[in-house]
Design an enzyme around this catalytic site. Sequence first.
Site, PDB file in Angstrom:
ATOM      1  N   HIS A  46     -22.502  35.329 -11.448  1.00 50.41           N
ATOM      2  CA  HIS A  46     -21.801  34.480 -10.754  1.00 50.41           C
ATOM      3  C   HIS A  46     -20.866  34.511  -9.795  1.00 50.41           C
ATOM      4  CE1 HIS A  46     -19.106  30.683 -10.954  1.00 50.41           C
ATOM      5  NE2 HIS A  46     -20.330  29.992 -11.283  1.00 50.41           N
ATOM      6  N   GLU A  70     -25.893  34.965  -7.447  1.00 50.40           N
ATOM      7  CA  GLU A  70     -26.189  33.751  -6.569  1.00 50.40           C
ATOM      8  C   GLU A  70     -24.646  33.298  -5.988  1.00 50.40           C
ATOM      9  OE1 GLU A  70     -24.264  29.550  -8.945  1.00 50.40           O
ATOM     10  OE2 GLU A  70     -23.004  31.365  -8.314  1.00 50.40           O
ATOM     11  N   ASP A  83     -23.318  30.167  -3.648  1.00 47.80           N
ATOM     12  CA  ASP A  83     -23.055  28.766  -3.709  1.00 47.80           C
ATOM     13  C   ASP A  83     -23.323  28.185  -1.953  1.00 47.80           C
ATOM     14  OD1 ASP A  83     -23.005  28.313  -6.353  1.00 47.80           O
ATOM     15  OD2 ASP A  83     -20.188  28.299  -6.100  1.00 47.80           O
ATOM     16  N   HIS A 124     -18.123  28.736  -2.786  1.00 49.53           N
ATOM     17  CA  HIS A 124     -17.784  27.986  -4.041  1.00 49.53           C
ATOM     18  C   HIS A 124     -18.093  26.262  -3.415  1.00 49.53           C
ATOM     19  CE1 HIS A 124     -17.059  25.595  -7.526  1.00 49.53           C
ATOM     20  NE2 HIS A 124     -16.191  25.850  -7.149  1.00 49.53           N
TER      21      HIS A 124
END
Length: 383
Positions: free
Chosen positions: A57, A84, A86, A99
């Site tokens: 994450h 991952e 964003d 994020h």
Amino acid sequence: MRTLTLGVTLIALMASPAMASATPTVDAHRQTVKKSGQTTLKNPFKKPTRTISVIAHRGASGHRPEHTLAAYQLAIEQGADVIEPDLVSTKDGVLVARHENEISGTTDVADRPEFADRRTTKNIDGTDVTGWFTEDLTLAELRTLRAVERLPELRPGNTLYDGQFQVPTFDEVLALARSASERTGRTIGVAPETKHPTYFESIDLDLTPPLLRSLRHIGWDHGRAPVLVQSFETSNLRELSRQSRVPLLQLTAATGAPYDLVEQGDDTTYADLMSPRGLRDVARYADWIGPEKNSIIPRDAEGRLSEPSSVVRDAHRAGLGVSTYTVRNENEFLPTELRSSDDPAEHGDVEAELFAFFDAGIDAVFADFPDTAVTARTEYLRR
């Protein structure tokens, strides 16, 4: 119905963390990413009878400031199957890993006097937000900033790395994953989340075209690509399903509704998407569903884990893989019965939480500490 399966590999990469690089122009940056053909490595998003993938994450965000090449590289070393990022856009349309598009909590922009006049207030998905935004800075300007730890109270050790790393582009994250895959023979997947797609489209910075350009540039715009595009909205995933065969994941929350549907006056909620009928509809355009943990195993009034819901079973019946978010080691985020003390930053019994979700039948888990999740998975499968 779109189909997708998920596989697990356990060999860790032994490479040193990537450090900051020189500031490029947009054109110069794109020249640094090698264009190549379709990968022949095993697709990490295959879902055989019983395997579980670990998705790092925002990288190994429990150990390094999130969304930095160092965090992604460390996650790969720790055995994560997928990293991952964003994705948000710069002023000149380059996708970068943050994020949120408001970056005062994840970079040193507030300490940069040259950007003082960029501080502003915007309405993002119905909420007024004040700060500095990626869409107000060019890539060259953004590259002068340095990343900082977003949760310094809970992760003071990560603050030792404040100021060391740049904000990476999506192209760089893809290149890192592909390079690691080719070097080791262990496919490293990438699961980009498109942040606030309705908002970015409203300011003429649609995230979908640059996303697809980056995937095509590296040769990963196809159904066998080790890529899983996520979104909390539905319209952009439906559009992507018409434009590409790349695997897709519909994120959901325990409350509320997709902002694109709210904007359109559609009263469909996340709960509706997770109903048996809703899941069958999601399966028409996506391959995975991504509920938050409380949707899979709710917590009772005392904050303890209760009995699992039917979401995983219903999603599997609809042909969807299931990945939940987010497992974190700190007491702050754990069920009350698994906390080690009253100190929110101290680590508790996260392995027990992971085992509970493994028992519930999930196919993948988003984890801030991928090393812990990989170890727990190995022990769980051994048992």
